[in-house]
Design a protein around this motif. Structure first.
Motif, PDB file in Angstrom:
ATOM      1  N   UNK A 161       0.825  -1.204   0.000  1.00 26.47           N
ATOM      2  CA  UNK A 161       0.000   0.000   0.000  1.00 26.47           C
ATOM      3  C   UNK A 161       0.862   1.258   0.000  1.00 26.47           C
ATOM      4  N   UNK A 162       2.174   1.105  -0.056  1.00 28.22           N
ATOM      5  CA  UNK A 162       3.059   2.268  -0.050  1.00 28.22           C
ATOM      6  C   UNK A 162       3.010   2.958  -1.412  1.00 28.22           C
ATOM      7  N   UNK A 163       3.520   4.154  -1.466  1.00 26.65           N
ATOM      8  CA  UNK A 163       3.430   4.994  -2.663  1.00 26.65           C
ATOM      9  C   UNK A 163       4.086   4.330  -3.873  1.00 26.65           C
ATOM     10  N   UNK A 164       5.200   3.643  -3.674  1.00 28.42           N
ATOM     11  CA  UNK A 164       5.868   2.987  -4.800  1.00 28.42           C
ATOM     12  C   UNK A 164       5.002   1.866  -5.372  1.00 28.42           C
ATOM     13  N   UNK A 165       4.311   1.137  -4.513  1.00 29.53           N
ATOM     14  CA  UNK A 165       3.417   0.066  -4.985  1.00 29.53           C
ATOM     15  C   UNK A 165       2.248   0.655  -5.762  1.00 29.53           C
ATOM     16  N   UNK A 166       1.666   1.722  -5.234  1.00 26.97           N
ATOM     17  CA  UNK A 166       0.553   2.360  -5.956  1.00 26.97           C
ATOM     18  C   UNK A 166       1.038   2.908  -7.296  1.00 26.97           C
ATOM     19  N   UNK A 167       2.234   3.506  -7.314  1.00 27.14           N
ATOM     20  CA  UNK A 167       2.786   4.045  -8.563  1.00 27.14           C
ATOM     21  C   UNK A 167       3.050   2.926  -9.572  1.00 27.14           C
ATOM     22  N   UNK A 168       3.561   1.802  -9.110  1.00 27.73           N
ATOM     23  CA  UNK A 168       3.806   0.663 -10.002  1.00 27.73           C
ATOM     24  C   UNK A 168       2.517   0.117 -10.595  1.00 27.73           C
ATOM     25  N   UNK A 169       1.516  -0.057  -9.741  1.00 27.24           N
ATOM     26  CA  UNK A 169       0.214  -0.534 -10.242  1.00 27.24           C
ATOM     27  C   UNK A 169      -0.418   0.508 -11.161  1.00 27.24           C
ATOM     28  N   UNK A 170      -0.256   1.785 -10.820  1.00 26.02           N
ATOM     29  CA  UNK A 170      -0.745   2.874 -11.668  1.00 26.02           C
ATOM     30  C   UNK A 170      -0.117   2.768 -13.058  1.00 26.02           C
ATOM     31  N   UNK A 171       1.156   2.467 -13.103  1.00 21.22           N
ATOM     32  CA  UNK A 171       1.849   2.325 -14.386  1.00 21.22           C
ATOM     33  C   UNK A 171       1.294   1.182 -15.225  1.00 21.22           C
ATOM     34  N   UNK A 172       0.968   0.076 -14.587  1.00 18.23           N
ATOM     35  CA  UNK A 172       0.404  -1.072 -15.309  1.00 18.23           C
ATOM     36  C   UNK A 172      -0.938  -0.693 -15.937  1.00 18.23           C
TER      37      UNK A 172
END
Length: 142
Positions: free
Chosen positions: A8-19
């Motif tokens: 749920x950290x920002x990097x995980x959200x950013x990675x999923x956002x990229x997908x």
């Protein structure tokens, strides 16, 4: 990879956002190119139509996967629409700038749109549309 999918950290959200963004960007590009090449539509309106075609995938994908929101669907949909209006303006502006001002191929307008829109979109979606809700005394959520 598991931290990206489950975190749920920002990097995980950013990675999923990229997908989700890549999938949404492909819809935009395919529709825009089809309208220009096969439909004879001018690049700016084709770009707007392509962007609009990608919006449903973007909303559902970002809500359910990128940000895993459990907020009020209607409120999030309204905020998402407001964000998308800004993105449509950026998309049309990038296409107009490339084709009318710079005199280059509409493909460069698409490149500008898929570069500029995700940056603004992630900030708006993370900080406003799908923000983490916190309760205040009395059970009211801001």
């Amino acid at each position: 990879m598991r931290a990206l999918i489950n975190g749920d950290h920002i990097a995980a959200r950013a990675g999923r956002f990229g997908i989700v963004g890549v999938a949404s960007g492909l819809v935009y590009a395919v529709v825009t190119m089809a309208l220009v090449r096969m439909g004879g539509i001018a690049p700016v309106p084709a770009s707007i139509a392509g962007y609009c075609a990608s919006v449903p995938l973007g909303f559902v994908g970002h809500r359910r996967f990128s940000f895993r929101s459990r907020g009020a669907w209607t409120a999030e949909a309204l905020r998402f629409c407001a964000t998308q209006a800004m993105n449509i303006a950026v998309t049309a502006g990038a296409m107009h700038g490339a084709t009318a001002w710079l005199g280059v191929s509409y493909v460069w307008g698409m490149v500008g749109a898929v570069t500029l829109v995700p940056l603004a979109n992630f900030a708006c979606l993370n900080l406003w549309v799908f923000r983490r809700q916190t309760s205040v005394p009395g059970g009211i959520t801001p």
